[in-house]
Design a protein around this motif. Structure first.
Motif, mmCIF file in Angstrom:
data_model
loop_
_atom_site.group_PDB
_atom_site.id
_atom_site.type_symbol
_atom_site.label_atom_id
_atom_site.label_comp_id
_atom_site.label_asym_id
_atom_site.label_seq_id
_atom_site.Cartn_x
_atom_site.Cartn_y
_atom_site.Cartn_z
ATOM 1 N N ALA A 148 -30.166 4.693 -3.316
ATOM 2 C CA ALA A 148 -28.800 4.761 -2.774
ATOM 3 C C ALA A 148 -27.760 4.531 -3.870
ATOM 4 C CB ALA A 148 -28.650 3.735 -1.649
ATOM 5 N N GLY A 197 -25.633 0.645 3.086
ATOM 6 C CA GLY A 197 -24.294 1.229 3.172
ATOM 7 C C GLY A 197 -24.296 2.719 3.437
ATOM 8 N N PHE A 198 -25.407 3.233 3.953
ATOM 9 C CA PHE A 198 -25.529 4.664 4.225
ATOM 10 C C PHE A 198 -25.738 4.912 5.709
ATOM 11 C CE2 PHE A 198 -26.069 7.294 0.308
ATOM 12 C CZ PHE A 198 -25.693 6.304 -0.597
ATOM 13 N N GLN A 218 -25.444 9.919 3.946
ATOM 14 C CA GLN A 218 -24.326 9.745 3.026
ATOM 15 C C GLN A 218 -23.742 8.351 3.202
ATOM 16 O OE1 GLN A 218 -22.041 13.396 4.094
ATOM 17 N NE2 GLN A 218 -22.163 13.817 1.908
ATOM 18 N N ARG A 219 -22.893 7.976 2.251
ATOM 19 C CA ARG A 219 -22.253 6.658 2.337
ATOM 20 C C ARG A 219 -21.426 6.570 3.608
ATOM 21 N NH1 ARG A 219 -22.501 6.771 -3.035
ATOM 22 N NH2 ARG A 219 -23.628 4.958 -3.817
#
Ligand SMILES: [Zn+2]
Length: 373
Positions: A148, A197-198, A218-219
């Motif tokens: 990540a 955080g994704f 994705q973030r």
């Protein structure tokens, strides 16, 4: 694990959901003349009660498996996957790509660079691809965080995995093996991604191994879309399969004995009838099955495998030698027992002599009472 802790969230609570007893390391193929006995280690699946990750409980250190030849089904799936990801707009044009591969092979990098992406140096990349790689990490949280962290701010993380709902639904108990530390549901992986955080954006399904998922994440951030319908549908599949419910694994545990007995009985009946059976595909799942079924070379004289690295070796935990494809027709079998159903189309095309001589290919997953409705 010395102190029991989830490989992803660190949680201490969970359930033992599948126990295959003590098994040889399926990565360690001894020389054929090595009489054994081979060392054995507990092989157990544990389900975390906090994040829902199904994982390998114990962690023996095992040597690397000789790299096999890449099945055509795997190559075809990779091409299909790249096509679908591109069509959905998830291949950044001229972007940098980094791949976390599987020790068993199967790189997508060539196909991605053919489409204009360039291999990233050690820094961030617009696309981070992990194709059956992450499962090989003992520390799941660390391995996912590492991937990540390398995703560029608007980049994409692609993760491919054999779905836990498939393992439960198709009773693929012998997907459990040493060296594969995690068995992902989309549900558990979503929780793992969130901790990094994704968030999943979309996903694609493939027939490989009975049900394989490629997830694009994705973030998380302001204005970013959430999981789409494809992801929601996978989460609904998970809920139906009961991926977070220890009781949903009971069928998997029961099937170990059933499957082993069906195999042993069928081989014994074939031998009594004077028919010759050989195996095909010296895969890890064949190791677990042959050991559970207590099959020796009296019942199955040889397992054929196309990988030159495995020839001259024997199946771990048994006295069954592994031989090259030349032995396939040389043995004049009445049946060839296929341990890797994904290979069926490929081997039928590669070895037409088998059926021309009147022999049949038999899918080991579909023997006896185990046949699924
Ligand atoms: Zn956990």
């Amino acid at each position: 694990m010395d102190e029991l802790a989830c490989r992803a969230c660190g949680g201490p609570a969970g359930h033992l959901v599948l126990d295959l007893g003590r098994q040889p390391a399926c990565d360690y193929f001894p020389r054929a003349e090595d009489q054994g006995p081979d060392p054995v280690y507990p092989l157990q699946m544990w389900l975390c009660s906090s994040c829902g990750l199904a994982q390998l409980l114990t962690d023996p250190t095992v040597p690397e498996e000789p790299r096999g030849t890449e099945p055509a089904a795997l190559v075809a799936q990779a091409a299909d996957a790249v096509e679908r990801v591109a069509a959905a707009g998830y291949l950044p044009e001229h972007g940098a790509v980094a791949e976390y591969g599987s020790p068993h092979g199967g790189s997508w990098l060539g196909m991605l660079t053919d489409r204009g992406l360039r291999p990233a140096d050690d820094g961030p990349a617009d696309l981070i691809l992990d194709c059956f790689g992450l499962m090989h990490a003992a520390d799941q949280r660390h391995a996912l965080a590492e991937r990540a962290a390398r995703v560029a701010p608007d980049g994409v993380l692609l993760l491919q995995y054999h779905a836990l709902s498939t393992i439960i639904g198709n009773r693929q108990w012998n997907a459990l093996r040493h060296g594969h530390y995690a068995y992902y549901s989309t549900t558990a992986l979503t929780a793992m991604l969130r901790a990094a955080g994704f968030s999943p954006r979309t996903a694609w399904r493939f027939d490989l191994y009975g049900g394989t998922v490629l997830l694009a994440a994705q973030r998380e951030g302001e204005g970013r879309p959430g999981p789409d319908e494809a992801v929601q549908s996978l989460l609904a599949d998970d809920a139906r399969a009961g991926v977070s419910d220890p009781d949903a694994f009971a069928g998997l545990q029961r099937d170990v004995r059933t499957h082993a007995k069906d195999l042993h009985d069928w081989l014994a009946a074939e031998r009594s009838a004077g028919r010759t059976v050989v195996g095909y595909g010296a895969a890890s799942r064949a190791v677990a099955l042959l050991c559970q079924a207590d099959v020796d070379r009296e019942l199955l004289p040889v397992v054929i495998d196309a990988s030159p690295a495995k020839q001259g070796l024997r199946m771990p935990g048994t006295d069954i030698p592994v031989a090259g494809p030349a032995e396939l027709t040389g043995r004049r079998p009445d049946a060839v027992l296929l341990f890797v159903p994904d290979l069926l189309a490929e081997v039928r095309a590669a070895f037409p002599d088998v059926e021309a001589a009147g022999a049949k290919w038999v899918d080991v997953e579909a023997l006896g009472s185990r046949r699924l409705e």
